[in-house]
Write a protein that holds these residues in place. Structure first.
Motif, PDB file in Angstrom:
ATOM      1  N   GLY A 126       0.781  -1.219   0.000  1.00 27.44           N
ATOM      2  CA  GLY A 126       0.000   0.000   0.000  1.00 27.44           C
ATOM      3  C   GLY A 126       0.818   1.277   0.000  1.00 27.44           C
ATOM      4  N   GLU A 127       2.134   1.153   0.154  1.00 26.55           N
ATOM      5  CA  GLU A 127       2.999   2.331   0.219  1.00 26.55           C
ATOM      6  C   GLU A 127       3.612   2.628  -1.149  1.00 26.55           C
ATOM      7  OE1 GLU A 127       6.776   3.900   2.954  1.00 26.55           O
ATOM      8  OE2 GLU A 127       6.489   1.747   2.612  1.00 26.55           O
ATOM      9  N   ARG A 128       3.771   3.912  -1.452  1.00 27.35           N
ATOM     10  CA  ARG A 128       4.440   4.352  -2.662  1.00 27.35           C
ATOM     11  C   ARG A 128       5.429   5.448  -2.277  1.00 27.35           C
ATOM     12  NH1 ARG A 128      -0.772   4.499  -3.238  1.00 27.35           N
ATOM     13  NH2 ARG A 128      -0.832   6.783  -3.294  1.00 27.35           N
ATOM     14  N   ARG A 129       6.639   5.393  -2.836  1.00 26.96           N
ATOM     15  CA  ARG A 129       7.674   6.362  -2.468  1.00 26.96           C
ATOM     16  C   ARG A 129       8.470   6.752  -3.710  1.00 26.96           C
ATOM     17  NH1 ARG A 129      11.190   3.873   2.284  1.00 26.96           N
ATOM     18  NH2 ARG A 129      11.820   6.061   2.511  1.00 26.96           N
ATOM     19  N   SER A 130       9.111   7.920  -3.634  1.00 29.33           N
ATOM     20  CA  SER A 130       9.997   8.342  -4.718  1.00 29.33           C
ATOM     21  C   SER A 130      11.325   8.787  -4.127  1.00 29.33           C
ATOM     22  CB  SER A 130       9.360   9.486  -5.525  1.00 29.33           C
ATOM     23  OG  SER A 130       9.182  10.634  -4.713  1.00 29.33           O
ATOM     24  N   ASN A 142       6.481   1.391  -6.335  1.00 28.19           N
ATOM     25  CA  ASN A 142       5.083   1.092  -6.086  1.00 28.19           C
ATOM     26  C   ASN A 142       4.962   0.203  -4.857  1.00 28.19           C
ATOM     27  OD1 ASN A 142       2.332   1.093  -6.452  1.00 28.19           O
ATOM     28  ND2 ASN A 142       2.332  -0.059  -8.355  1.00 28.19           N
ATOM     29  N   THR A 143       3.732  -0.208  -4.553  1.00 27.90           N
ATOM     30  CA  THR A 143       3.453  -1.055  -3.403  1.00 27.90           C
ATOM     31  C   THR A 143       4.317  -2.322  -3.367  1.00 27.90           C
ATOM     32  OG1 THR A 143       1.708  -2.388  -2.345  1.00 27.90           O
ATOM     33  CG2 THR A 143       1.576  -2.151  -4.724  1.00 27.90           C
ATOM     34  N   ASP A 144       4.782  -2.696  -2.166  1.00 28.66           N
ATOM     35  CA  ASP A 144       5.441  -3.983  -1.927  1.00 28.66           C
ATOM     36  C   ASP A 144       6.591  -4.228  -2.901  1.00 28.66           C
ATOM     37  OD1 ASP A 144       5.803  -6.373  -0.586  1.00 28.66           O
ATOM     38  OD2 ASP A 144       4.316  -7.459  -1.764  1.00 28.66           O
ATOM     39  N   SER A 145       7.517  -3.277  -2.970  1.00 28.95           N
ATOM     40  CA  SER A 145       8.613  -3.347  -3.945  1.00 28.95           C
ATOM     41  C   SER A 145       9.967  -3.232  -3.251  1.00 28.95           C
ATOM     42  CB  SER A 145       8.474  -2.230  -4.990  1.00 28.95           C
ATOM     43  OG  SER A 145       7.260  -2.345  -5.693  1.00 28.95           O
ATOM     44  N   ALA A 146      11.004  -3.694  -3.923  1.00 26.22           N
ATOM     45  CA  ALA A 146      12.354  -3.631  -3.364  1.00 26.22           C
ATOM     46  C   ALA A 146      13.376  -3.557  -4.488  1.00 26.22           C
ATOM     47  CB  ALA A 146      12.632  -4.860  -2.495  1.00 26.22           C
ATOM     48  N   VAL A 147      14.340  -2.636  -4.349  1.00 20.16           N
ATOM     49  CA  VAL A 147      15.403  -2.488  -5.340  1.00 20.16           C
ATOM     50  C   VAL A 147      16.745  -2.320  -4.644  1.00 20.16           C
ATOM     51  CG1 VAL A 147      13.873  -1.397  -7.045  1.00 20.16           C
ATOM     52  CG2 VAL A 147      15.215   0.028  -5.495  1.00 20.16           C
ATOM     53  N   GLU A 164       7.358  -3.164  -8.425  1.00 20.32           N
ATOM     54  CA  GLU A 164       7.223  -2.317  -9.606  1.00 20.32           C
ATOM     55  C   GLU A 164       7.877  -0.966  -9.364  1.00 20.32           C
ATOM     56  OE1 GLU A 164       3.583  -1.202 -12.679  1.00 20.32           O
ATOM     57  OE2 GLU A 164       3.116  -1.524 -10.559  1.00 20.32           O
ATOM     58  N   ILE A 165       8.527  -0.437 -10.396  1.00 19.99           N
ATOM     59  CA  ILE A 165       9.176   0.868 -10.302  1.00 19.99           C
ATOM     60  C   ILE A 165       8.904   1.682 -11.557  1.00 19.99           C
ATOM     61  CG2 ILE A 165      11.041   0.112  -8.778  1.00 19.99           C
ATOM     62  CD1 ILE A 165      12.864  -0.069 -11.233  1.00 19.99           C
ATOM     63  N   MET A 166       9.023   3.000 -11.432  1.00 22.02           N
ATOM     64  CA  MET A 166       9.119   3.858 -12.598  1.00 22.02           C
ATOM     65  C   MET A 166      10.435   4.612 -12.489  1.00 22.02           C
ATOM     66  SD  MET A 166       6.580   6.719 -14.311  1.00 22.02           S
ATOM     67  CE  MET A 166       7.011   8.114 -13.270  1.00 22.02           C
ATOM     68  N   VAL A 167      11.150   4.685 -13.594  1.00 25.24           N
ATOM     69  CA  VAL A 167      12.445   5.348 -13.639  1.00 25.24           C
ATOM     70  C   VAL A 167      12.374   6.519 -14.607  1.00 25.24           C
ATOM     71  CG1 VAL A 167      14.907   5.088 -14.143  1.00 25.24           C
ATOM     72  CG2 VAL A 167      13.619   3.168 -13.161  1.00 25.24           C
ATOM     73  N   SER A 168      12.800   7.676 -14.145  1.00 27.23           N
ATOM     74  CA  SER A 168      12.978   8.840 -15.006  1.00 27.23           C
ATOM     75  C   SER A 168      14.463   9.151 -15.013  1.00 27.23           C
ATOM     76  CB  SER A 168      12.170  10.027 -14.473  1.00 27.23           C
ATOM     77  OG  SER A 168      12.293  11.142 -15.325  1.00 27.23           O
ATOM     78  N   TRP A 254      -0.327   4.700 -10.902  1.00 24.64           N
ATOM     79  CA  TRP A 254      -0.057   4.539  -9.468  1.00 24.64           C
ATOM     80  C   TRP A 254       0.876   5.606  -8.921  1.00 24.64           C
ATOM     81  CZ3 TRP A 254       5.095   3.766  -8.377  1.00 24.64           C
ATOM     82  CH2 TRP A 254       5.901   3.269  -9.405  1.00 24.64           C
ATOM     83  N   THR A 255       1.712   6.207  -9.784  1.00 24.28           N
ATOM     84  CA  THR A 255       2.611   7.257  -9.298  1.00 24.28           C
ATOM     85  C   THR A 255       1.823   8.487  -8.866  1.00 24.28           C
ATOM     86  OG1 THR A 255       2.961   8.229 -11.501  1.00 24.28           O
ATOM     87  CG2 THR A 255       4.446   6.463 -10.833  1.00 24.28           C
ATOM     88  N   GLN A 256       0.584   8.603  -9.326  1.00 28.90           N
ATOM     89  CA  GLN A 256      -0.314   9.679  -8.923  1.00 28.90           C
ATOM     90  C   GLN A 256      -1.373   9.182  -7.944  1.00 28.90           C
ATOM     91  OE1 GLN A 256       0.336  12.814  -9.927  1.00 28.90           O
ATOM     92  NE2 GLN A 256       2.110  11.944 -11.008  1.00 28.90           N
ATOM     93  N   GLY A 257      -1.173   7.969  -7.433  1.00 28.44           N
ATOM     94  CA  GLY A 257      -2.103   7.416  -6.450  1.00 28.44           C
ATOM     95  C   GLY A 257      -3.400   6.914  -7.029  1.00 28.44           C
ATOM     96  N   ALA A 258      -3.398   6.538  -8.307  1.00 26.94           N
ATOM     97  CA  ALA A 258      -4.650   6.131  -8.948  1.00 26.94           C
ATOM     98  C   ALA A 258      -4.479   4.831  -9.728  1.00 26.94           C
ATOM     99  CB  ALA A 258      -5.151   7.227  -9.879  1.00 26.94           C
TER     100      ALA A 258
END
Length: 332
Positions: A126-130, A142-147, A164-168, A254-258
């Motif tokens: 349920g947590e999302r961080r940047s 995204n939720t439940d992720s590890a890098v 899941e991740i998004m990379v810019s 999901w990066t915008q909480g949707a």
């Protein structure tokens, strides 16, 4: 600060010992020698008893909600996800691993919480961080992720272990030469070419969704030239092949909480929602093929689920707060 006369919290070593005793008792419930040895350990020091009480309390709270779950795999999921979300002390997170690995009904299940807790960056369910990395790249989890982050003089490598991740991609301005920015999963090595993209690790494949720019894809078992993914494309990548696919979900919503979906099967939608909440959620086969479109906010999944009966002929049933089912609405 502890109150005068109060015992300090047990240290990690004692928590580990208490977990060991809990597992021994679970697997040797009728063994008088094991029961006596555990009792002796608890009585040997007040700190031993405190560690035992801490571990037993959390274990007991979780077990109260498990008796109704239909099978051990679902019970394992509840144990792992609930402990992961609710425990604040790193030492007590050991209980998840111990219970899952030690319980005789759950042996054989793949256990990976250590990998997540030891990762450079991770999120709970349920947590999302940047994060902004040293090279200027922005990394969304995204939720439940590890890098893990492995930057050296040759390349900038992000290893996606889970989720899941998004990379810019950043300019790498502080490097004397332009190092390639790469994302590695179990299935593929991805090299960014001035880009923004989403990578999701599934059970049997890696999903790549291109938001901007290009990415070179090299599946781990390939012996052929790289293939290039371009803006707007989505690929499902296995270790020995890849396929261009269509997706009924906006990959970076999901990066915008949707959760943004278009003509998505209800069963698939519920599977997506399950990623953002602890416990078990089931979609009945009788409503699995219903279709859904819309924008759904992820921060409150109970509220999200409450919207479904307004759009579809379904009902939401809570057996416990950790066990939810979506079925067909009864006829009036």
């Amino acid at each position: 600060m502890n109150k005068p006369g109060a015992l300090p919290p047990p240290d990690t070593a004692l928590v580990k010992q208490a977990i060991d005793w809990l597992i021994k008792l679970q697997n040797n419930k009728e063994n008088a020698a094991v029961i006596a040895a555990c009792t002796a350990w608890r009585q040997a020091d007040p700190q031993h008893e405190l560690a035992w009480q801490r571990v037993s309390l959390i274990h007991g709270e979780i077990r109260q909600g498990l008796h109704a779950l239909p099978d051990s795999a679902q019970a394992a999921n509840v144990l792992q996800t609930t402990l992961q979300r609710t425990q604040k002390r790193r030492s007590l997170k050991l209980l998840t691993l111990a219970v899952l690995a030690g319980s005789s009904t759950l042996i054989g299940r793949e256990i990976t919480p250590w990998q997540q807790w030891m990762a450079d960056y991770s999120t709970d369910i349920g947590e999302r961080r940047s994060f902004t990395l040293a090279d200027g790249s922005v990394l969304f989890l995204n939720t439940d992720s590890a890098v893990d982050i492995r930057f050296d003089e040759i390349r900038r490598l992000i290893v996606l272990n889970k989720g899941e991740i998004m990379v810019s991609s950043g300019p790498d301005a502080h490097s004397s030469h332009k190092r390639p920015l790469c994302v590695q999963t179990r299935d593929v090595l991805l090299e960014a070419i001035g880009t923004r993209f989403v990578v999701r690790l599934e059970n049997d494949a890696t999903l790549l969704s291109m938001q901007q720019g290009k990415v070179a894809m090299t599946p781990s078992a390939f012996h052929s030239p790289q293939e290039i993914a371009e803006t707007g494309q989505h690929f499902r990548i296995h270790q020995d092949h890849l396929n261009l696919v269509q997706m009924p979900i906006e990959a970076d919503g999901w990066t915008q909480g949707a959760l943004v979906v278009q003509d998505m099967r209800l069963a698939d939608f519920i599977a997506e929602v399950a990623r953002y909440r602890p416990g078990y959620i089931k979609c009945d086969p009788s409503v699995a093929e219903l279709r859904l479109s819309g924008v759904f906010q992820l921060d409150d999944t109970d509220k999200l689920l409450s919207l479904l009966p307004r759009r579809l002929p379904v009902a939401i049933h809570y057996k416990t707060r950790w066990w939810v089912s979506v079925g067909r609405r009864a006829s009036i």
